[in-house]
Scaffold this active site. Structure first.
Site, PDB file in Angstrom:
ATOM      1  N   ASP A  80      62.490  16.923  49.961  1.00  0.00           N
ATOM      2  CA  ASP A  80      61.779  16.102  49.400  1.00  0.00           C
ATOM      3  C   ASP A  80      61.680  16.260  47.725  1.00  0.00           C
ATOM      4  O   ASP A  80      62.559  17.840  47.624  1.00  0.00           O
ATOM      5  CB  ASP A  80      60.117  16.698  49.366  1.00  0.00           C
ATOM      6  CG  ASP A  80      59.178  15.575  49.192  1.00  0.00           C
ATOM      7  OD1 ASP A  80      59.510  14.487  47.968  1.00  0.00           O
ATOM      8  OD2 ASP A  80      57.396  15.553  49.438  1.00  0.00           O
TER       9      ASP A  80
ATOM     10  N   ASP B  75      55.912   6.160  49.996  1.00  0.00           N
ATOM     11  CA  ASP B  75      54.212   7.220  50.085  1.00  0.00           C
ATOM     12  C   ASP B  75      53.880   5.973  50.659  1.00  0.00           C
ATOM     13  O   ASP B  75      53.130   6.617  51.614  1.00  0.00           O
ATOM     14  CB  ASP B  75      54.010   8.079  49.506  1.00  0.00           C
ATOM     15  CG  ASP B  75      54.666   8.641  49.677  1.00  0.00           C
ATOM     16  OD1 ASP B  75      55.535  10.170  50.496  1.00  0.00           O
ATOM     17  OD2 ASP B  75      54.601   9.923  48.817  1.00  0.00           O
TER      18      ASP B  75
HETATM   19  C1  DGJ Z   1      55.783  13.533  49.015  1.00  0.00           C
HETATM   20  C2  DGJ Z   1      56.337  13.399  50.575  1.00  0.00           C
HETATM   21  O1  DGJ Z   1      56.701  11.555  50.046  1.00  0.00           O
HETATM   22  C3  DGJ Z   1      55.279  12.767  51.382  1.00  0.00           C
HETATM   23  O2  DGJ Z   1      55.306  12.366  53.033  1.00  0.00           O
HETATM   24  C4  DGJ Z   1      55.155  14.293  51.837  1.00  0.00           C
HETATM   25  O3  DGJ Z   1      56.572  14.990  52.882  1.00  0.00           O
HETATM   26  C5  DGJ Z   1      54.537  15.418  51.210  1.00  0.00           C
HETATM   27  N1  DGJ Z   1      55.025  14.571  49.880  1.00  0.00           N
HETATM   28  C6  DGJ Z   1      54.713  16.537  50.891  1.00  0.00           C
HETATM   29  O4  DGJ Z   1      54.187  16.791  49.867  1.00  0.00           O
END
Ligand code: DGJ
Length: 740
Positions: free
Chosen positions: A479, A549
């Site tokens: 991430d 997301d």
């Molecule tokens: C952003 C990601 O896109 C989410 O899927 C998740 O992993 C969060 N970060 C966790 O902090």
């Protein structure tokens, strides 16, 4: 060999069954561009394709006639300052302060295959004869700077890949201020420009605008390629649509700051440029030093946007993505992020995993919150040690317990970040990007590690390697949750701060390379707050990316449709999540959530134990369906059928290479009363084959021509036959199409 060199006319002709690209060495030794487009028969002289004019105000070289002006000529790698008044592809500051260069043709090489680009992701070949490379060497006589322009034309794909390589062969200290990867001058402006824009949770929305006088561009200055604009643009003829018409697609294989620009001049010439954004970029080239630009890929399609996308999909899926997982159907996963956020313990995780295993799910992914003291997003990034209060046996014990359940185990990292409240920051405050004497700008309470420094990359690499080598980890989600600010490295002198953004991305690539070399069977999924770094650069290391997301099925229609302009279905992480949806609070039916996510690297992101028995049964059937069809869904040819940006419906389908099987997805956003009858025309089938089409358990026989030219009925099911929620708003169905 699809590259011809015509010595007499000094012309290069790169061609394959789809496209031609013709270059000429001009009288002043620079490279002129004669043609970019549909394949032409080869001949000795295409000189008539370069028009010339003596126009007021045009400057021309002293020793040449007034009809030779760089302002009027279409060029390969233009420079500003000796006639051309447009934005240039290259600017290099010499010791006298001038940025003018005069790159003159010296020699060239033509060979089979495609060399790697040092430290950078790039498309590649596997077999002899797949592609031919032309390298043209030019030299600036005053400074001795050498420029190699690399062109690779693929044998069967409508694809040309380009990059530029600089070598300081002189004795001056030079500073590269701008070095584009690709520049193309097109002779008319009858195009519309398609770009992908957005923001967090609404990535890659499709925008189409007519080309206008002046410069139009998409770019990123955020350090990553960004949610906001993707490193891609397409120029389409106004009459081009999904299935027909000319389109040129341009995509940059890079994950950092970029510029993708189309400039139209007063004579209707269009210059397309792609490369590292020249803003905040400079690179010192001492004598003997070199610099390689990222690669840019151009696709030519005369079968519309669909043809362009399928060329990108094939190239990026099979000759950019690499490794063990490249051609393998992806495991159906469950991720705990939306199920628990930071609040879990080992017991809870095992409960979720067990419930998922019962439904056939293959991989459990532990997301954020497992390390340091990370109970919210304010702490612990950089401390990649398990939080033993949540996981008493650490990752090793949890991963083994998950494996004992018969599932694979995956783990989340955010390697490039540091929290101020962390052991790492306390020990190495200077490792965070920041400007001495100035404040820092946190985002999500976190800061960016200086990945331009190899020792920082090595330190994080060591920590990650330790976790990944001790525990049976089969998947990593990488991430990256903020844009970059105060971009300054304490390891570089003042005059080299312009290198930090690019060196940072080289550091990211180096760590990916190290980890994928060390753990070749781990499936890497890239992520940046969802799709903030969904770019070709990262696909080279991680064959899939968390698309957004935003997990609502209806929102995902536009996001996945837009993403599919460039990126293959196998690369799009797509999960079914809970209702009401956590981002938009919509109650999208479980069937539609899955029908959208099936066209991706499929998974779930909720606590399945909280569902009713009936819903769990539905999930079980969805998982079984995905396992049966994932090869086709993830690796078949993808056709977009209905555009959610222009109407109330969306549709797409995946077709097997032999055209004997397909899965079609149809989605209707809102139900209205008394709706018209609707049909959706399928694509990619064999018109003469008879197919059995099965929708919701009912099947019928149709020839391919009927399905493609008359279409599949979408109204009887959606509007009249059924009632209840599943045929109301957010209705969808899948059709399985099989040749008899
Ligand atoms: C952003 C990601 O896109 C989410 O899927 C998740 O992993 C969060 N970060 C966790 O902090």
């Amino acid at each position: 060999m699809p590259v011809f060199w015509h010595e007499n006319t000094k012309q290069f002709h790169l061609l394959n069954p789809h496209l031609s690209y013709i270059i000429q060495v001009l009288e002043n030794g620079h490279l002129g561009q004669l043609y970019v487009g549909k394949r032409l028969n080869d001949r000795e002289d295409f000189g008539q394709l370069q028009e010339r004019a003596s126009r007021s105000f045009s400057a021309y070289p002293e020793n040449l006639d007034p009809y030779f002006s760089l302002e009027q000529l279409r060029q390969e790698y233009p420079c500003y300052g000796s006639g051309d008044m447009r934005y240039p592809a290259v600017e290099v500051e010499g010791e006298n302060g001038s940025t003018l260069t005069d790159f003159v043709y010296l020699s060239h090489k033509i060979f089979d295959g495609k060399p790697c680009l040092e430290g950078l992701p790039a498309t590649y070949t596997e077999q002899q004869g797949e592609a031919t490379t032309l390298q043209i060497l030019l030299r600036d006589p005053l400074t001795g700077l050498e420029l190699t322009l690399n062109y690779t034309i693929f044998e069967t794909l409508p694809v040309l890949a380009r990059s530029a390589y600089f070598h300081n062969g002189g004795s001056q200290r030079l500073v590269l201020q701008n070095a584009m990867s690709l520049s193309v001058d097109l002779p008319d402006k009858e195009y519309e420009m398609l770009t992908l824009y957005g923001a967090w949770a609404k990535e890659r929305m499709v925008q189409i605008t007519p080309l206008q006088m002046g410069a139009q561009e998409v770019y990123s200055l955020r350090g990553g390629s960004s949610h906001h604009m993707n490193p891609f643009l397409a120029l389409k003829r106004p009459d081009a649509n999904e299935t027909q018409g000319e389109v040129l697609g341009f995509s940059l294989v890079y994950s950092g700051n970029f510029l993708a620009q189309a400039q139209v001049d007063g004579f209707d010439v269009v210059r397309v440029m792609l490369g590292i954004h020249p803003e905040h970029f400079s690179w010192e080239l001492l004598p003997g030093a070199h610099f390689q630009t990222p690669e840019a890929v151009m696709v030519y399609s005369d079968t519309g946007l669909g043809g362009m996308s399928r060329a990108f999909h094939t190239l990026y899926r099979t000759r950019l993505a690499r490794g063990y997982w490249r051609d393998r159907p992806r495991p159906v996963l469950i991720n705990n992020w939306e199920a628990t956020y930071f609040h879990f313990n080992e017991e809870k995780i095992l409960e979720i995993a067990k419930g998922a295993k019962e439904l056939g799910i293959e991989l459990f992914v532990l997301d954020d919150g497992w390390f340091g003291k990370r109970d919210d997003d304010t702490t612990s990034l950089g401390d990649w040690y398990p939080d033993l209060s949540k996981l008493p046996g650490g990752i090793v014990s949890l991963a083994k317990k998950i494996e004992d359940l018969g599932m694979k185990f995956g783990l989340w990292f955010e390697p490039e970040m540091v929290s101020k409240d962390s052991r790492l920051y306390r020990e190495h405050p200077d490792w965070a990007l920041s400007i001495p004497g100035r404040g820092m700008s946190p985002s999500r309470h976190q800061h960016v590690l200086d990945f331009s420094r190899p020792e920082v990359v090595d330190y994080i690499g060591d920590l990650m390697e330790k976790v990944l080598s001790q525990a049976p980890v089969s998947y990593v989600k990488w991430d990256m949750n903020r844009s970059m600010t105060e971009v300054y490295s304490r390891a570089l002198p003042a005059h080299r701060q312009g290198e930090v953004f690019h060196r940072y991305i080289l550091g990211v690539y180096a760590l990916y390379q190290r980890l994928t070399d060390r753990f070749p069977q781990i499936l890497f999924e890239s992520c940046s707050g969802g799709g903030g770094r969904f770019d070709p650069g990262l696909l080279y290391y991680a064959p899939q990316c968390w698309t957004s997301d935003n997990t609502d099925g209806v929102e995902r229609l536009k996001i996945q449709y837009g993403t599919s302009m460039v990126y293959p279905v196998s690369s799009m992480g797509a999960h079914v999540s809970a209702v009401p949806n956590h981002q938009v609070h919509r109650m999208t039916p479980l069937s539609t959530r899955a029908n959208v996510a099936f066209f991706g690297a499929f998974g779930y992101e909720l606590d399945l134990n909280l569902l009713s028995q009936q819903e769990r049964q539905q999930v079980k059937e969805q998982v079984a369906f995905m396992k049966e069809y994932r090869q086709l869904l993830q690796f078949g040819d993808f056709y977009r059928l209905k555009n959610p940006f222009t109407g109330n419906e969306a549709g797409w389908m995946a077709v097997s290479a032999d055209r004997r099987q397909a899965v079609v997805g149809y989605y209707r956003v809102l139900r209205h009363s008394n709706m018209p009858f609707t049909r959706m025309k399928l694509q990619g089938l064999d018109p003469s084959l008879c197919y059995r089409v099965t929708v919701e358990g009912e099947s019928s026989l149709h020839y391919g021509d009927e399905l493609m030219y008359a279409g599949l009925s979408t109204s009887d099911r959606a509007a009249s036959k059924r009632d209840g929620r599943e045929s109301g708003d957010f209705y969808s169905f899948l059709a399985v199409v099989k040749a008899e």
